[in-house]
Design an enzyme around this catalytic site. Structure first.
Site, PDB file in Angstrom:
ATOM      1  N   ARG A   1      41.596  83.722  65.532  1.00  0.00           N
ATOM      2  CA  ARG A   1      40.355  82.979  65.287  1.00  0.00           C
ATOM      3  C   ARG A   1      39.944  82.205  66.546  1.00  0.00           C
ATOM      4  NH1 ARG A   1      42.193  82.426  59.481  1.00  0.00           N
ATOM      5  NH2 ARG A   1      43.622  80.731  60.006  1.00  0.00           N
TER       6      ARG A   1
ATOM      7  N   CYS B   1      45.448  93.812  57.024  1.00  0.00           N
ATOM      8  CA  CYS B   1      46.719  93.173  56.659  1.00  0.00           C
ATOM      9  C   CYS B   1      47.564  94.105  55.783  1.00  0.00           C
ATOM     10  CB  CYS B   1      46.465  91.848  55.941  1.00  0.00           C
ATOM     11  SG  CYS B   1      45.544  92.040  54.402  1.00  0.00           S
TER      12      CYS B   1
END
Length: 325
Positions: free
Chosen positions: A145, A269
């Site tokens: 991020r 993921c």
């Protein structure tokens, strides 16, 4: 068992020592993973720290049976958390055959009524440790991020499957002109908006929508930076072909929205999707979208999510940053 309790206590102290070496917690970041299961020699145990709150999740029956020793060891640390919350283990509990429900182990409801207050990369956050997903926040993406945020100066940014707006908030902190969060959960979008206001970040637009539906209707070549961070598409080996098709369609749609010379951050993921398959899927998605892409950066989960050598299942997160033309 005193031997088990001593082992748990020692491994927990080892985990704290390692995090301190990694610079966690810091003035900028007080949200991090303290125990990452096998990676910290404590299989079946995940502990995430959010400021003064510890969120504990048990994913195996054996570790759940030793919960009292785990909670005691946490309270004996040099800077113990003031609140300890157990978060529900969901499907893990069903497979392992134990009951699991969210509860406050140490502390009071008042202490987390406004969420667990913490910081990530200089952004103040309130994390929903009771009603949120996993332990309340996906800490494995923290470094990704921040990286993406550093490339967002002046950008029009889109965060798809935004949850509580992690990528969008870092984009705005990095100087993005605007950010749009798309998620199916109104609760998550409310959190994103609250966190933006808490940090005087904006303008942040939130859109409650299915990701595919939003992208199908989105204006082409509209965004400078786009992040897609979907939930796990492949839960079992039999799901893999359908999952890769889903990722390909999602990324082709996302690529349509990126300006020439812009960036797409694509994530998975699903541990069953290996890096090579993920890259091939992105090449196919670019082909479908009629775009040329180039890999700028690749990474996985942050260093506070360690894994033992040879345990490739533990390296589940794929993060690829693409230049789009």
């Amino acid at each position: 068992d005193l031997m088990v309790a001593a082992l748990l206590s020692r491994r927990l102290r080892d985990a704290v020592t390692l995090r301190q070496r990694l610079g966690l917690p810091s003035d900028e970041t007080t949200a991090y993973r303290l125990v990452n299961s096998e990676g910290d020699g404590l299989p079946g145990l995940v502990i995430d720290i959010f400021g003064s709150v510890a969120a504990v999740q048990f994913t195996t029956l054996g570790m759940k049976r030793n919960e009292a020793a785990v909670f005691a060891a946490l309270q004996q640390l040099p800077n113990p958390p003031t609140t300890i919350v157990e978060t529900a283990a969901g499907s893990f509990a069903q497979v392992e055959g134990f009951a699991s429900a969210g509860r406050i182990v140490v502390g009071t409801e008042e202490q987390i009524a406004q969420g667990a207050l913490c910081k990530e990369g200089g952004v103040q956050l309130s994390v929903d440790v009771r009603g949120g997903q996993k332990t309340g926040m996906f800490l494995d993406q923290r470094d990704n991020r921040r990286l993406l945020g550093s490339f967002c100066k002046g950008a029009r940014m889109l965060d798809v499957y935004s949850y509580a707006g992690g990528f969008a908030l870092q984009a705005l902190r990095g100087g993005a002109a605007s950010a749009t969060c798309v998620d199916i959960s109104p609760r998550a979008l409310t959190l994103a908006q609250e966190n933006a206001q808490r940090n005087n970040l904006g303008p942040l637009e939130t859109v409650e929508s299915d990701a595919f539906r939003f992208l199908e209707a989105a204006a082409p070549l509209h965004y400078d930076v786009v992040a897609v961070d979907p939930p796990k598409f492949a839960r079992a080996q039999k799901d893999l072909p359908a999952a890769l098709k889903g990722y390909q369609r999602l990324n082709a749609l996302a690529l349509n929205t990126v300006k020439r010379g812009g960036l797409l951050a694509s994530c998975s993921c699903s541990q069953l999707v290996d890096e090579e398959s993920f890259e091939r899927m992105l090449a196919a998605a670019a082909n479908d979208a009629g775009r040329r892409v180039t890999i700028i950066h690749r990474s996985s989960q942050g260093p506070d999510h360690p894994v033992p050598p040879g345990f490739s299942e533990g390296r589940y997160l794929k993060f690829l940053l693409l230049g789009v033309f």
